[in-house]
Motif scaffolding. Sequence first.
Motif, PDB file in Angstrom:
ATOM      1  N   ASP A  18      11.480  17.301  15.021  1.00 22.33           N
ATOM      2  CA  ASP A  18      10.046  17.359  15.312  1.00 22.33           C
ATOM      3  C   ASP A  18       9.226  17.443  14.030  1.00 22.33           C
ATOM      4  O   ASP A  18       8.191  16.781  13.898  1.00 22.33           O
ATOM      5  CB  ASP A  18       9.718  18.552  16.213  1.00 22.33           C
ATOM      6  CG  ASP A  18      10.188  18.352  17.647  1.00 22.33           C
ATOM      7  OD1 ASP A  18      10.424  17.201  18.049  1.00 22.33           O
ATOM      8  OD2 ASP A  18      10.309  19.365  18.368  1.00 22.33           O
ATOM      9  N   ALA A  21       9.337  14.152  12.173  1.00 20.94           N
ATOM     10  CA  ALA A  21       8.435  13.210  12.848  1.00 20.94           C
ATOM     11  C   ALA A  21       6.988  13.436  12.426  1.00 20.94           C
ATOM     12  O   ALA A  21       6.227  12.471  12.252  1.00 20.94           O
ATOM     13  CB  ALA A  21       8.573  13.340  14.362  1.00 20.94           C
ATOM     14  N   GLU A  22       6.601  14.676  12.233  1.00 23.34           N
ATOM     15  CA  GLU A  22       5.241  14.971  11.769  1.00 23.34           C
ATOM     16  C   GLU A  22       5.011  14.403  10.368  1.00 23.34           C
ATOM     17  O   GLU A  22       3.937  13.878  10.063  1.00 23.34           O
ATOM     18  CB  GLU A  22       4.968  16.471  11.793  1.00 23.34           C
ATOM     19  CG  GLU A  22       4.865  17.044  13.192  1.00 23.34           C
ATOM     20  CD  GLU A  22       3.766  16.374  14.015  1.00 23.34           C
ATOM     21  OE1 GLU A  22       2.643  16.202  13.498  1.00 23.34           O
ATOM     22  OE2 GLU A  22       4.034  16.008  15.172  1.00 23.34           O
ATOM     23  N   ARG A  25       4.633  10.706  10.672  1.00 18.96           N
ATOM     24  CA  ARG A  25       3.321  10.400  11.250  1.00 18.96           C
ATOM     25  C   ARG A  25       2.255  10.355  10.148  1.00 18.96           C
ATOM     26  O   ARG A  25       1.393   9.470  10.134  1.00 18.96           O
ATOM     27  CB  ARG A  25       2.949  11.431  12.316  1.00 18.96           C
ATOM     28  CG  ARG A  25       1.606  11.155  12.976  1.00 18.96           C
ATOM     29  CD  ARG A  25       1.315  12.086  14.152  1.00 18.96           C
ATOM     30  NE  ARG A  25       2.129  11.656  15.290  1.00 18.96           N
ATOM     31  CZ  ARG A  25       3.135  12.369  15.818  1.00 18.96           C
ATOM     32  NH1 ARG A  25       3.428  13.560  15.351  1.00 18.96           N
ATOM     33  NH2 ARG A  25       3.809  11.903  16.855  1.00 18.96           N
ATOM     34  N   ARG A  28       2.619   7.038   8.336  1.00 24.22           N
ATOM     35  CA  ARG A  28       2.148   5.900   9.141  1.00 24.22           C
ATOM     36  C   ARG A  28       0.633   5.880   9.266  1.00 24.22           C
ATOM     37  O   ARG A  28       0.029   4.813   9.271  1.00 24.22           O
ATOM     38  CB  ARG A  28       2.820   5.916  10.505  1.00 24.22           C
ATOM     39  CG  ARG A  28       4.299   5.602  10.365  1.00 24.22           C
ATOM     40  CD  ARG A  28       4.986   5.429  11.662  1.00 24.22           C
ATOM     41  NE  ARG A  28       6.388   5.097  11.404  1.00 24.22           N
ATOM     42  CZ  ARG A  28       7.304   5.006  12.354  1.00 24.22           C
ATOM     43  NH1 ARG A  28       6.986   5.222  13.610  1.00 24.22           N
ATOM     44  NH2 ARG A  28       8.538   4.701  12.035  1.00 24.22           N
ATOM     45  N   GLU A  29       0.020   7.052   9.345  1.00 19.24           N
ATOM     46  CA  GLU A  29      -1.438   7.114   9.444  1.00 19.24           C
ATOM     47  C   GLU A  29      -2.130   6.843   8.118  1.00 19.24           C
ATOM     48  O   GLU A  29      -3.340   6.636   8.084  1.00 19.24           O
ATOM     49  CB  GLU A  29      -1.860   8.479   9.997  1.00 19.24           C
ATOM     50  CG  GLU A  29      -1.499   8.654  11.457  1.00 19.24           C
ATOM     51  CD  GLU A  29      -1.793  10.040  12.006  1.00 19.24           C
ATOM     52  OE1 GLU A  29      -2.136  10.953  11.216  1.00 19.24           O
ATOM     53  OE2 GLU A  29      -1.668  10.211  13.230  1.00 19.24           O
ATOM     54  N   THR A  36      10.620   3.344   7.783  1.00 19.05           N
ATOM     55  CA  THR A  36      11.476   4.516   7.919  1.00 19.05           C
ATOM     56  C   THR A  36      12.824   4.091   8.464  1.00 19.05           C
ATOM     57  O   THR A  36      12.901   3.293   9.389  1.00 19.05           O
ATOM     58  CB  THR A  36      10.843   5.558   8.862  1.00 19.05           C
ATOM     59  OG1 THR A  36       9.585   5.957   8.316  1.00 19.05           O
ATOM     60  CG2 THR A  36      11.714   6.777   9.028  1.00 19.05           C
ATOM     61  N   THR A  41      12.103   7.438   4.075  1.00 21.60           N
ATOM     62  CA  THR A  41      10.881   6.710   4.369  1.00 21.60           C
ATOM     63  C   THR A  41      10.445   6.047   3.072  1.00 21.60           C
ATOM     64  O   THR A  41      10.438   6.686   2.022  1.00 21.60           O
ATOM     65  CB  THR A  41       9.787   7.649   4.901  1.00 21.60           C
ATOM     66  OG1 THR A  41      10.212   8.171   6.162  1.00 21.60           O
ATOM     67  CG2 THR A  41       8.469   6.927   5.075  1.00 21.60           C
TER      68      THR A  41
END
Length: 98
Positions: A18, A21-22, A25, A28-29, A36, A41
Motif C-alpha cells: 500500500d 503504491a502511494e 502514485r 504518475r501524478e 514501473t 520505478t
Amino acid sequence: MLIAFSITPLGVGESVGDLVAEAVRVVRESGLPNQTDAMFTLVEGEWDEVMAVVKRAVDVVAAHAPRVSVVLKADIRPGVTDGLTSKVVDLEARLADA
C-alpha cells in the motif's frame, strides 16, 4: 536524466504494497515520463524535477513509516530525450540483428 529508484518502507510490517503504491502514485501524478516494474520505478526529466518527484514519493512513505530505504541509479546524459523508451528500442533492434 533517467533514474531508476525503489522506496522501501521499514518498520511497518511485512506487507508494504500500500505504501509503495502511494509512492508510485506520486510519480504518475508528476506528469513526467515513467515506468514501473517489479523492482524499480523509472522517471525521466531534468535533474531538479526528477529529484523533486523522488523526494515527494519518499515523503509520502515517510509519513507512515519510521524508516525509509531508497535505492537510486541515475543516467545523466545531456541532450538525450525519450531515453525511457529509446534505450529499449535500441536494445531490441540489436537483438533482432543478431
